[in-house]
Design a protein around this motif. Structure first.
Motif, PDB file in Angstrom:
ATOM      1  N   VAL A  64      50.072 -92.041  -3.236  1.00  0.00           N
ATOM      2  CA  VAL A  64      50.237 -90.790  -2.490  1.00  0.00           C
ATOM      3  C   VAL A  64      50.565 -89.616  -3.414  1.00  0.00           C
ATOM      4  O   VAL A  64      50.798 -88.504  -2.952  1.00  0.00           O
ATOM      5  CB  VAL A  64      51.310 -90.913  -1.382  1.00  0.00           C
ATOM      6  N   GLY A  65      50.583 -89.875  -4.727  1.00  0.00           N
ATOM      7  CA  GLY A  65      50.825 -88.813  -5.689  1.00  0.00           C
ATOM      8  C   GLY A  65      50.657 -89.348  -7.090  1.00  0.00           C
ATOM      9  O   GLY A  65      50.696 -90.562  -7.312  1.00  0.00           O
ATOM     10  N   PHE A  66      50.453 -88.430  -8.041  1.00  0.00           N
ATOM     11  CA  PHE A  66      50.320 -88.845  -9.431  1.00  0.00           C
ATOM     12  C   PHE A  66      50.848 -87.760 -10.353  1.00  0.00           C
ATOM     13  O   PHE A  66      50.969 -86.593  -9.971  1.00  0.00           O
ATOM     14  CB  PHE A  66      48.876 -89.196  -9.780  1.00  0.00           C
ATOM     15  N   ALA A  67      51.180 -88.171 -11.564  1.00  0.00           N
ATOM     16  CA  ALA A  67      51.675 -87.251 -12.591  1.00  0.00           C
ATOM     17  C   ALA A  67      51.215 -87.744 -13.949  1.00  0.00           C
ATOM     18  O   ALA A  67      51.123 -88.952 -14.186  1.00  0.00           O
ATOM     19  CB  ALA A  67      53.207 -87.189 -12.558  1.00  0.00           C
ATOM     20  N   THR A  68      50.936 -86.799 -14.829  1.00  0.00           N
ATOM     21  CA  THR A  68      50.511 -87.130 -16.180  1.00  0.00           C
ATOM     22  C   THR A  68      50.790 -85.947 -17.082  1.00  0.00           C
ATOM     23  O   THR A  68      51.282 -84.912 -16.634  1.00  0.00           O
ATOM     24  CB  THR A  68      49.010 -87.505 -16.204  1.00  0.00           C
ATOM     25  N   TRP A  69      50.465 -86.098 -18.345  1.00  0.00           N
ATOM     26  CA  TRP A  69      50.491 -84.961 -19.256  1.00  0.00           C
ATOM     27  C   TRP A  69      49.259 -85.001 -20.135  1.00  0.00           C
ATOM     28  O   TRP A  69      48.607 -86.025 -20.288  1.00  0.00           O
ATOM     29  CB  TRP A  69      51.768 -84.901 -20.087  1.00  0.00           C
ATOM     30  N   GLY A  70      48.967 -83.838 -20.701  1.00  0.00           N
ATOM     31  CA  GLY A  70      47.872 -83.695 -21.654  1.00  0.00           C
ATOM     32  C   GLY A  70      48.341 -82.812 -22.790  1.00  0.00           C
ATOM     33  O   GLY A  70      49.462 -82.283 -22.773  1.00  0.00           O
ATOM     34  N   ARG A  71      47.473 -82.638 -23.750  1.00  0.00           N
ATOM     35  CA  ARG A  71      47.803 -81.755 -24.882  1.00  0.00           C
ATOM     36  C   ARG A  71      47.993 -80.342 -24.372  1.00  0.00           C
ATOM     37  O   ARG A  71      47.232 -79.876 -23.531  1.00  0.00           O
ATOM     38  CB  ARG A  71      46.674 -81.788 -25.899  1.00  0.00           C
ATOM     39  N   VAL A  81      54.658 -81.072 -27.875  1.00  0.00           N
ATOM     40  CA  VAL A  81      54.632 -80.377 -26.589  1.00  0.00           C
ATOM     41  C   VAL A  81      53.495 -80.948 -25.743  1.00  0.00           C
ATOM     42  O   VAL A  81      52.428 -81.261 -26.259  1.00  0.00           O
ATOM     43  CB  VAL A  81      54.400 -78.862 -26.796  1.00  0.00           C
ATOM     44  N   ALA A  82      53.725 -81.064 -24.431  1.00  0.00           N
ATOM     45  CA  ALA A  82      52.671 -81.528 -23.529  1.00  0.00           C
ATOM     46  C   ALA A  82      52.657 -80.669 -22.276  1.00  0.00           C
ATOM     47  O   ALA A  82      53.691 -80.156 -21.844  1.00  0.00           O
ATOM     48  CB  ALA A  82      52.884 -82.990 -23.154  1.00  0.00           C
ATOM     49  N   THR A 111      60.651 -90.802 -24.426  1.00  0.00           N
ATOM     50  CA  THR A 111      60.390 -92.045 -25.160  1.00  0.00           C
ATOM     51  C   THR A 111      59.247 -91.862 -26.149  1.00  0.00           C
ATOM     52  O   THR A 111      59.269 -92.434 -27.249  1.00  0.00           O
ATOM     53  CB  THR A 111      60.065 -93.185 -24.176  1.00  0.00           C
ATOM     54  N   ALA A 112      58.262 -91.049 -25.793  1.00  0.00           N
ATOM     55  CA  ALA A 112      57.109 -90.801 -26.660  1.00  0.00           C
ATOM     56  C   ALA A 112      57.414 -89.790 -27.769  1.00  0.00           C
ATOM     57  O   ALA A 112      56.562 -89.520 -28.600  1.00  0.00           O
ATOM     58  CB  ALA A 112      55.921 -90.311 -25.827  1.00  0.00           C
ATOM     59  N   GLY A 113      58.623 -89.234 -27.755  1.00  0.00           N
ATOM     60  CA  GLY A 113      59.005 -88.284 -28.801  1.00  0.00           C
ATOM     61  C   GLY A 113      58.649 -86.846 -28.521  1.00  0.00           C
ATOM     62  O   GLY A 113      58.770 -85.985 -29.405  1.00  0.00           O
ATOM     63  N   LEU A 114      58.214 -86.548 -27.302  1.00  0.00           N
ATOM     64  CA  LEU A 114      57.934 -85.150 -26.965  1.00  0.00           C
ATOM     65  C   LEU A 114      59.244 -84.376 -26.850  1.00  0.00           C
ATOM     66  O   LEU A 114      60.281 -84.936 -26.491  1.00  0.00           O
ATOM     67  CB  LEU A 114      57.149 -85.064 -25.658  1.00  0.00           C
ATOM     68  N   GLU A 115      59.185 -83.100 -27.162  1.00  0.00           N
ATOM     69  CA  GLU A 115      60.385 -82.269 -27.156  1.00  0.00           C
ATOM     70  C   GLU A 115      60.383 -81.194 -26.072  1.00  0.00           C
ATOM     71  O   GLU A 115      61.427 -80.618 -25.777  1.00  0.00           O
ATOM     72  CB  GLU A 115      60.545 -81.598 -28.523  1.00  0.00           C
ATOM     73  N   ARG A 116      59.215 -80.925 -25.497  1.00  0.00           N
ATOM     74  CA  ARG A 116      59.120 -79.858 -24.503  1.00  0.00           C
ATOM     75  C   ARG A 116      57.932 -80.122 -23.600  1.00  0.00           C
ATOM     76  O   ARG A 116      56.886 -80.558 -24.057  1.00  0.00           O
ATOM     77  CB  ARG A 116      58.944 -78.510 -25.206  1.00  0.00           C
ATOM     78  N   MET A 159      55.652 -72.183 -17.465  1.00  0.00           N
ATOM     79  CA  MET A 159      57.053 -72.593 -17.393  1.00  0.00           C
ATOM     80  C   MET A 159      57.264 -73.715 -18.398  1.00  0.00           C
ATOM     81  O   MET A 159      56.321 -74.424 -18.731  1.00  0.00           O
ATOM     82  CB  MET A 159      57.404 -73.039 -15.965  1.00  0.00           C
ATOM     83  N   HIS A 160      58.476 -73.851 -18.897  1.00  0.00           N
ATOM     84  CA  HIS A 160      58.753 -74.874 -19.906  1.00  0.00           C
ATOM     85  C   HIS A 160      60.113 -75.510 -19.667  1.00  0.00           C
ATOM     86  O   HIS A 160      60.987 -74.932 -19.014  1.00  0.00           O
ATOM     87  CB  HIS A 160      58.689 -74.273 -21.316  1.00  0.00           C
ATOM     88  N   LYS A 161      60.229 -76.718 -20.209  1.00  0.00           N
ATOM     89  CA  LYS A 161      61.496 -77.430 -20.124  1.00  0.00           C
ATOM     90  C   LYS A 161      61.695 -78.215 -21.422  1.00  0.00           C
ATOM     91  O   LYS A 161      60.888 -79.073 -21.760  1.00  0.00           O
ATOM     92  CB  LYS A 161      61.503 -78.409 -18.947  1.00  0.00           C
ATOM     93  N   PRO A 162      62.777 -77.915 -22.146  1.00  0.00           N
ATOM     94  CA  PRO A 162      63.098 -78.746 -23.317  1.00  0.00           C
ATOM     95  C   PRO A 162      63.600 -80.098 -22.857  1.00  0.00           C
ATOM     96  O   PRO A 162      64.270 -80.208 -21.835  1.00  0.00           O
ATOM     97  CB  PRO A 162      64.209 -77.968 -24.040  1.00  0.00           C
ATOM     98  N   LEU A 163      63.246 -81.121 -23.600  1.00  0.00           N
ATOM     99  CA  LEU A 163      63.693 -82.474 -23.244  1.00  0.00           C
ATOM    100  C   LEU A 163      64.898 -82.874 -24.083  1.00  0.00           C
ATOM    101  O   LEU A 163      65.119 -82.403 -25.146  1.00  0.00           O
ATOM    102  CB  LEU A 163      62.556 -83.472 -23.454  1.00  0.00           C
TER     103      LEU A 163
END
Length: 163
Positions: A64-71, A81-82, A111-116, A159-163
């Motif tokens: 009923v929903g999905f989420a992902t990231w890309g470059r 950043v993703a 976990t993947a080492g992304l920072e933002r 919009m951005h969010k630091p992790l």
């Protein structure tokens, strides 16, 4: 919202296509006008997962929903950043599923080492802007007329969010 957050499987392509294609056809939440076919989505799922980019689904008796990231942008300077994508079926919105998907995606990103994380949102999509604010994102900029859909120029809100 009840349901399990899990990694997408190839058989989720049909449900993901239904969710995404409704957004493409009926809204300005995405500026694309080209619908996604099941075969293309199966290939996209495999490509995302092979590249270490998860595609998570909210399974409440079916996807009923999905989420992902890309470059976010090309080049090694942006590897930390993703840009995220989070979509829910229309009848699943407003019940907390989006927040659950985004939280799980953020955990995977850390976990993947992304920072933002970056969200590119249509300026007309006030609900998405408010959702991202509630989830800790801050507006970083607005590009007037960056997109065109339904014969209208649309602003792009970053919009951005630091992790």
């Amino acid at each position: 919202m009840a349901g399990e957050i899990r990694d997408a499987r190839p058989d989720d392509a049909v449900a993901i296509a239904a969710i995404w294609n409704r957004v493409i056809r009926e809204t300005t939440a995405t500026f694309t006008t080209e619908e996604k076919g099941e075969g293309a989505l199966r290939t996209w799922l495999a490509t995302q997962q092979a590249a270490g980019r998860p595609v998570l689904v909210l399974d409440d008796g079916g996807c009923v929903g999905f989420a992902t990231w890309g470059r976010f942008r090309g080049g090694p300077g942006y590897a930390h950043v993703a840009e995220i994508t989070v979509y829910l079926a229309e009848d699943a919105q407003g019940a907390g599923g989006g927040r659950r998907l985004l939280t799980a995606l953020e955990e995977r990103a850390q976990t993947a080492g992304l920072e933002r994380l970056i969200a590119g949102i249509s300026g007309e999509n006030e609900a998405a802007i408010a959702f991202h604010r509630r989830c800790g994102f801050e507006e970083a900029g607005r590009i007037p007329g960056a997109g065109r859909k339904f014969d209208r120029l649309l602003d792009l809100v970053l919009m951005h969010k630091p992790l």
